[in-house]
Design an enzyme around this catalytic site. Structure first.
Site, PDB file in Angstrom:
ATOM      1  N   GLU A 211       0.782  -1.562   0.387  1.00 57.75           N
ATOM      2  CA  GLU A 211      -0.180  -0.087  -0.011  1.00 57.75           C
ATOM      3  C   GLU A 211       1.081   0.995   0.004  1.00 57.75           C
ATOM      4  O   GLU A 211       0.523   2.465  -0.805  1.00 57.75           O
ATOM      5  CB  GLU A 211      -0.433   0.404   0.920  1.00 57.75           C
ATOM      6  CG  GLU A 211      -2.313  -1.390   1.502  1.00 57.75           C
ATOM      7  CD  GLU A 211      -1.500  -2.195   2.038  1.00 57.75           C
ATOM      8  OE1 GLU A 211      -1.640  -2.640   2.793  1.00 57.75           O
ATOM      9  OE2 GLU A 211      -0.555  -2.434   2.193  1.00 57.75           O
TER      10      GLU A 211
ATOM     11  N   CYS B  67      -3.043  -2.945   7.490  1.00 56.33           N
ATOM     12  CA  CYS B  67      -2.769  -2.703   8.384  1.00 56.33           C
ATOM     13  C   CYS B  67      -2.934  -1.191   8.802  1.00 56.33           C
ATOM     14  O   CYS B  67      -3.171  -0.784   8.945  1.00 56.33           O
ATOM     15  CB  CYS B  67      -1.003  -3.055   9.045  1.00 56.33           C
ATOM     16  SG  CYS B  67       0.340  -2.005   7.736  1.00 56.33           S
TER      17      CYS B  67
END
Length: 221
Positions: A97, A125
Site C-alpha cells: 500500500e 494494517c
C-alpha cells in the site's frame, strides 16, 4: 463460522516451484532467491500459484505473510488514461500500500482526478490505513476503492478503528465477491504462454467465506 484448517504453504504455494520442471516453465523470470530480501516486487501479472494461495479468502491466513495489491488507475485528464499492474511486498519492510503511494501514484498525471481501485489479498494494517487516510485528505482528486480478499486482524480494536477511519476519509471498502476474484484472475494473473486462457476455478467455500467477511466488515463499519 467458517471451518478452515490451519494450512502451511508448500513451496509451490509460496510461488517457489516444488520441482525443476515447474522452474523451467518460469524461465526468464527472476528467481525468488535472487531478489534482495523485503523488496517490493512490481509487474503487470502475477504467477497463478501466488494468486491461488495468497488471495484465498480463508479465515486463518497461516503462511500468508505478504500483501498482493492489484491496481487499476483511471486518470481523468484531457485524454483519459488507464494503467494497471500489481505490487507484492514482504511484510518486514515497506508494504504494498505504501509502495503504491510512493511509486505508482506519483507517476500519474499531477493535478488530474484519479479513480483508483485496489484488489488486495488482505485489508491494510493500521500503519497503512493511516497512510491511506492521509493521502485521501491531501489529494482531493483521489478516489479510492479497496476490494479485499480477507480482513487482516479484524478482531483487534485498533484495526477496527483503522478500518472506520479509512471509511471516514472517503475510502470505499468492499469484500471481494467470487466475481471479483475471477476479474483478478483474468486481468492480473499470468497464463502460460501458448495456452488458451484457463478459466477461473472457484475454491470450495469461496461464497461462504465472502459472506462471512462481508458480515464482519458491516459490523465494524
Amino acid at each position: 463460522k467458517m471451518a478452515e484448517k490451519q494450512e502451511e504453504p508448500s513451496n509451490a504455494q509460496n510461488g517457489e516451484p516444488d520441482n525443476a520442471e515447474e522452474g523451467e516453465g518460469k524461465k526468464k523470470k527472476v528467481k525468488r532467491e535472487d531478489l534482495p530480501p523485503f523488496e517490493i516486487v512490481t509487474g503487470e501479472r502475477l504467477p497463478a500459484i501466488f494468486f491461488k494461495f495468497q488471495f484465498r479468502n480463508v479465515e486463518y491466513s497461516s503462511g500468508r505473510n505478504k500483501t498482493f495489491l492489484c491496481y487499476v488507475v483511471e486518470t481523468q485528464g484531457k485524454e483519459p488514461v488507464t494503467c494497471r499492474g500489481y505490487l507484492e511486498d514482504e511484510h518486514a519492510a515497506a508494504h504494498a500500500e505504501m509502495a503504491f503511494f510512493n511509486t505508482i501514484l506519483p507517476a500519474c498525471q499531477a493535478g488530474a482526478r484519479h479513480d483508483v481501485t485496489w484488489y488486495v489479498s488482505s485489508s491494510p494494517c493500521v500503519t497503512c490505513a493511516a497512510r491511506i487516510c492521509e493521502a485521501l485528505r491531501k489529494n482531493k482528486g483521489l478516489r479510492l476503492t479497496i476490494m479485499v480478499g480477507r480482513l487482516f486482524m479484524w478482531e483487534e480494536p485498533e484495526m477496527q478503528a483503522a478500518l472506520r477511519s479509512m471509511k471516514e476519509a472517503g475510502c470505499k471498502l468492499r469484500i471481494m465477491k467470487p466475481q471479483d476474484f475471477e476479474y483478478v484472475w483474468k486481468n492480473f494473473v499470468e497464463q502460460e504462454e501458448g495456452e488458451e486462457a484457463k478459466s477461473f476455478v472457484p475454491w470450495e467455500d469461496i461464497q461462504e467465506n465472502f459472506q462471512y467477511y462481508e458480515e464482519k466488515l458491516a459490523e465494524i463499519l
